[in-house]
Write an enzyme that holds these catalytic residues in place. Structure first.
Site, PDB file in Angstrom:
ATOM      1  N   ARG A 247       0.852  -1.186   0.000  1.00  0.00           N
ATOM      2  CA  ARG A 247       0.000   0.000   0.000  1.00  0.00           C
ATOM      3  C   ARG A 247       0.887   1.234   0.000  1.00  0.00           C
ATOM      4  NH1 ARG A 247      -3.457  -2.862  -1.473  1.00  0.00           N
ATOM      5  NH2 ARG A 247      -5.588  -3.147  -0.655  1.00  0.00           N
ATOM      6  N   GLU A 276      -3.171   7.530  -4.363  1.00  0.00           N
ATOM      7  CA  GLU A 276      -3.709   7.007  -5.634  1.00  0.00           C
ATOM      8  C   GLU A 276      -5.069   7.640  -5.951  1.00  0.00           C
ATOM      9  OE1 GLU A 276      -3.938   2.751  -5.601  1.00  0.00           O
ATOM     10  OE2 GLU A 276      -1.880   2.499  -4.953  1.00  0.00           O
ATOM     11  N   HIS A 294      -0.919   0.184  -9.938  1.00  0.00           N
ATOM     12  CA  HIS A 294      -1.632  -0.730  -9.039  1.00  0.00           C
ATOM     13  C   HIS A 294      -2.285  -1.877  -9.812  1.00  0.00           C
ATOM     14  CE1 HIS A 294      -3.668  -0.924  -4.808  1.00  0.00           C
ATOM     15  NE2 HIS A 294      -3.369  -2.119  -5.276  1.00  0.00           N
TER      16      HIS A 294
END
Length: 337
Positions: A247, A276, A294
């Protein structure tokens, strides 16, 4: 089982790959779906009693665009009938598990299903960062053949520090060993793999100070946000390589950029970012950054496995067997011998 006697299930988001398995839920439950809308509308519908009989909620990662995060506010609006929340994703930082626990809601995620795909991307980024792969890729697309391609590094004998030896970290360690890395790791406690040791267990400080490459695999939590910050980078070897497929907020992105620009960090390989889908401009402009948007679990095979596991959790829950992969915060620790 008559329709009136079946429990009710709410699906947030769209099932793409496991449609047949999803359709089979109707054998044991009445299913309704929400595939569009806003958080405000969802909260209004909850307050209006639209979902008052729902026992289990299944949600996709992308459904956060419909409902927002399952935070304390949203959970407070859920009807008392809701007992289960099945999340599609290994990471579940979109859900306030503490608030769910306080309301008697059991939460599941999809560990295991994501391990191989994410570990494969981690190795892709590790190898790409070792070669500073963006530089020759950019050159050849610009018609410059090798351009300013620098000499890279071989993995043989380099010390790879795995930060977090869960399922993905272990899968990464096993793959890395085949490339000749000397694997060490830090986790909450030493872990043994199915074939023995996965690497040398070291303290967090030793991992920072002695690793040539650091690959991040810890979950996001209040304790891990900003874990790799300026102070952590100061302890690392000059020329360290940083890879993150966990993350984004685990790394202080501004600190990472500063250390990348100074040369303290030789290169990075990132699949996740602090804010993000926004990416720090210092990463986008740096040729020593290998970047992906991602996509760690973005394969047909893994996406289907994840969807099937979510569905299996729901079916198990509504048939009285409980969740199959309940999150560890809600699972009592195993008694030690």
């Amino acid at each position: 089982m008559s329709s009136s006697s079946k429990p009710s299930v709410l699906m947030l988001g769209e099932v793409i790959h496991a449609k047949a398995e999803f359709a089979a839920i109707s054998d044991v439950a009445n299913v309704s779906s929400v595939t569009s809308g806003t958080r405000e509308q969802f909260l209004r519908d909850l307050d209006a009693g639209v979902y008052n009989d729902i026992v289990a909620i299944s949600r996709t990662y992308d459904s956060v665009a419909i409902t927002g995060r399952f935070d304390e506010e949203l959970i407070s609006h859920l009807p008392p009938s809701v007992k289960f929340l099945s999340h599609n994703g290994a990471g579940y930082d979109q859900i306030d598990v503490h608030a769910c626990t306080a309301r008697g809601i059991s939460v599941s995620n999809t560990p295991g299903a994501v391990n191989d795909a994410t570990a494969n991307v981690a190795l892709f980024l590790i190898l790409g960062a070792l070669r500073r792969a963006w530089i020759p890729q950019t050159a050849i697309r610009a018609g410059e053949w090798r351009g300013a391609t620098p000499l890279g590094r071989d993995p043989n004998g380099l010390k790879l520090g795995i930060l977090g030896m869960g399922g993905i970290g272990a899968a990464t360690a096993r793959r890395a060993a085949a490339f000749g890395f000397d694997v060490q790791y830090h986790s909450r406690k030493p872990v043994a793999g199915p074939d023995g040791k996965l690497g040398k267990y070291v303290s967090f400080e030793e991992l920072l100070k002695t690793s040539d490459v650091i690959s991040v695999h810890v979950p996001q939590s209040p304790a891990t946000i900003g874990l790799l910050n300026d102070a952590a980078f100061a302890q690392m070897k000059d020329g360290v390589i940083i890879v993150n497929t966990a993350r984004g907020p685990i790394i202080d992105e501004a600190a990472l950029v500063r250390n990348l620009e100074s040369g303290k960090v030789w290169s990075v390989g990132l699949d996740v970012y602090e804010q993000e889908p926004k990416v720090h401009p210092g990463l986008l402009s740096n040729p020593n950054a290998v970047l992906l948007p991602h996509v760690g679990t973005v394969t047909v095979d893994t996406q289907k496995r994840m969807e099937v596991l979510v569905i299996d959790n729901v079916k198990s829950a509504v048939t009285g067997k409980g969740l199959l992969t309940q999150v560890p915060e809600q699972t009592p620790p195993k008694a030690s011998l």
